[in-house]
Design a protein around this motif. Sequence first.
Motif, PDB file in Angstrom:
ATOM      1  N   LYS A 387       0.807  -1.218   0.000  1.00 35.00           N
ATOM      2  CA  LYS A 387       0.000   0.000   0.000  1.00 35.00           C
ATOM      3  C   LYS A 387       0.842   1.270   0.000  1.00 35.00           C
ATOM      4  O   LYS A 387       0.374   2.326  -0.425  1.00 35.00           O
ATOM      5  N   ASP A 388       2.107   1.178   0.466  1.00 34.76           N
ATOM      6  CA  ASP A 388       2.965   2.363   0.498  1.00 34.76           C
ATOM      7  C   ASP A 388       4.038   2.348  -0.588  1.00 34.76           C
ATOM      8  O   ASP A 388       4.995   3.113  -0.534  1.00 34.76           O
ATOM      9  N   ASP A 389       3.870   1.499  -1.599  1.00 33.12           N
ATOM     10  CA  ASP A 389       4.847   1.407  -2.684  1.00 33.12           C
ATOM     11  C   ASP A 389       4.870   2.710  -3.488  1.00 33.12           C
ATOM     12  O   ASP A 389       3.828   3.280  -3.807  1.00 33.12           O
ATOM     13  N   TYR A 390       6.062   3.162  -3.827  1.00 35.45           N
ATOM     14  CA  TYR A 390       6.208   4.432  -4.549  1.00 35.45           C
ATOM     15  C   TYR A 390       5.600   4.398  -5.936  1.00 35.45           C
ATOM     16  O   TYR A 390       5.253   5.438  -6.517  1.00 35.45           O
ATOM     17  N   ARG A 391       5.451   3.208  -6.499  1.00 31.32           N
ATOM     18  CA  ARG A 391       4.976   3.108  -7.882  1.00 31.32           C
ATOM     19  C   ARG A 391       3.498   3.432  -8.063  1.00 31.32           C
ATOM     20  O   ARG A 391       3.021   3.539  -9.204  1.00 31.32           O
ATOM     21  N   TRP A 392       2.768   3.607  -6.949  1.00 33.08           N
ATOM     22  CA  TRP A 392       1.380   4.046  -7.078  1.00 33.08           C
ATOM     23  C   TRP A 392       1.304   5.435  -7.704  1.00 33.08           C
ATOM     24  O   TRP A 392       0.293   5.804  -8.301  1.00 33.08           O
ATOM     25  N   THR A 393       2.344   6.212  -7.557  1.00 29.42           N
ATOM     26  CA  THR A 393       2.409   7.531  -8.195  1.00 29.42           C
ATOM     27  C   THR A 393       3.318   7.420  -9.410  1.00 29.42           C
ATOM     28  O   THR A 393       4.492   7.070  -9.281  1.00 29.42           O
ATOM     29  N   PHE A 394       2.789   7.706 -10.580  1.00 30.86           N
ATOM     30  CA  PHE A 394       3.553   7.536 -11.809  1.00 30.86           C
ATOM     31  C   PHE A 394       4.723   8.523 -11.873  1.00 30.86           C
ATOM     32  O   PHE A 394       4.653   9.618 -11.305  1.00 30.86           O
ATOM     33  N   PRO A 395       5.789   8.166 -12.589  1.00 32.30           N
ATOM     34  CA  PRO A 395       6.952   9.062 -12.696  1.00 32.30           C
ATOM     35  C   PRO A 395       6.717  10.216 -13.657  1.00 32.30           C
ATOM     36  O   PRO A 395       6.042  10.068 -14.683  1.00 32.30           O
ATOM     37  N   ILE A 396       7.268  11.369 -13.322  1.00 35.05           N
ATOM     38  CA  ILE A 396       7.272  12.490 -14.267  1.00 35.05           C
ATOM     39  C   ILE A 396       8.242  12.129 -15.394  1.00 35.05           C
ATOM     40  O   ILE A 396       9.387  11.758 -15.136  1.00 35.05           O
ATOM     41  N   THR A 414      13.860   7.778 -10.088  1.00 32.68           N
ATOM     42  CA  THR A 414      15.150   8.419 -10.312  1.00 32.68           C
ATOM     43  C   THR A 414      15.004   9.589 -11.271  1.00 32.68           C
ATOM     44  O   THR A 414      14.342   9.475 -12.305  1.00 32.68           O
ATOM     45  N   LYS A 415      15.628  10.705 -10.925  1.00 37.86           N
ATOM     46  CA  LYS A 415      15.655  11.853 -11.825  1.00 37.86           C
ATOM     47  C   LYS A 415      16.964  11.819 -12.594  1.00 37.86           C
ATOM     48  O   LYS A 415      18.028  12.094 -12.067  1.00 37.86           O
ATOM     49  N   ILE A 416      16.877  11.434 -13.864  1.00 44.79           N
ATOM     50  CA  ILE A 416      18.062  11.304 -14.723  1.00 44.79           C
ATOM     51  C   ILE A 416      18.423  12.683 -15.260  1.00 44.79           C
ATOM     52  O   ILE A 416      17.606  13.359 -15.885  1.00 44.79           O
ATOM     53  N   GLU A 417      19.637  13.111 -15.026  1.00 44.87           N
ATOM     54  CA  GLU A 417      20.037  14.485 -15.333  1.00 44.87           C
ATOM     55  C   GLU A 417      20.582  14.682 -16.744  1.00 44.87           C
ATOM     56  O   GLU A 417      20.860  15.790 -17.140  1.00 44.87           O
ATOM     57  N   ASN A 418      20.784  13.625 -17.511  1.00 42.38           N
ATOM     58  CA  ASN A 418      21.297  13.806 -18.891  1.00 42.38           C
ATOM     59  C   ASN A 418      20.740  12.733 -19.798  1.00 42.38           C
ATOM     60  O   ASN A 418      20.020  11.869 -19.380  1.00 42.38           O
TER      61      ASN A 418
END
Length: 418
Positions: A387-396, A414-418
């Motif tokens: 229920k608290d898995d981060y994948r419930w919110t889709f990535p930007i 993960t925020k990929i910078e390049n």
Amino acid sequence: TPEFNLSVLGDDFEPTYLIARNSSLSNLYKWQPQPLEDISLSMWQEYYATVAIANAVLERIDNVSITSDKERQEIRCIVSEAKLLKAYCYFNLLRLFAPAYADGPEKDGIILKDEFKLGFLKRSSIGECVTAIRNLLTEAVEVENNPAQEYWLSQYSGYYLLAELELYAGNYEQAEEYAQKVIDIKGGYDVLTTAGYSKLFGNEVCDERIFSVYTSGSYYTDMNYDRDKGDFFTLNTSLVRLYSEGDIRYDETVYWFAMSGETVGEITSSPYLGKYNKMNWEKKETRYINKFRVAGACFILAEAYCRDGKAHDVQAVKVMNEYLARRGATLLDENLSGEVLLKTVLTEKWKEYAGEGERYFDLKRCRKEILSDWNVSGSMDGRRIQKDDYRWTFPIPRGEYLYNENVSQNEGWTKIEN
């Protein structure tokens, strides 16, 4: 039209042995990060492309020359529809790309783009996004605009969206008001007919529809593998067992299909998804993809009553029994109340909307409370989505934040910078 992908992520389906032949679909079912990033990119781009079109219309509409009262009303209707479409896209983006409202309205929501030009905007808070959507809808419903075609957003659609938005934001009295208004202006519960329900998944006009997407192409074909061997998924057997005898939802939802088994010569009859999928197997064209219908307003109203305090439980049961009677289903015990009643309402909603993507949104909203046991059945084995898995919110999507340093990434991704 993300209904299929969202149903795969929810608990509508169980995979067949054929899923091993489609790795991307198998990985989506298992909530692997890469397919989630892929569908996130598609949804983000397509919803914001629609927002851009709405903004272009709204910015330029004042330049249109008006010569009569009829044209003036037509312009008002166009503006109303543009605002409704924009609000619809924003609301879906918010539910997909932001945490649940209950996790905190101060958390990052989505980017509110009000101009048709390149901008480097930050994400507004969930609360700010709800206010922006509410303002768009409130302005839109001031215009009396109810076209005959079900595939145009109407004033009724605006009231429906307002009801859904207020339920999402926990404003239950307002949700009740708007949901009841939708039911009343569409003709009350009597619009929920047996013939009407079958028309929802056909090519005929249906009084129960409030808004649908019109298509001239195929739909839901990603579920299909082979005419003889079958589909990649069947319906969740736990869901199939929930329908009572005489329930007209069962007839449209469950499509028993004889498929070739994993062993040579083996034939098994399995409960496939009916609805649009049945039309594919029977080689019938799909014309209407249902988005809003009167049954949805019933569920918004019943849930809002349930959450509005124990004193309103009797009203929730009354709404549900009006609805269930017209679906030929078993009525609820009039003494049901509290969490048991709320879970029953959500279960009946699951039966109504199986395979239409709605269950995913309910799971995301309620997974930490009333639906916290959603993944304990045998069909959910191996998915490991808590229920608290981060994948419930889709990535930007990477392309959004790569060129805009003001955009934050969602927690866990993960925020990929390049």
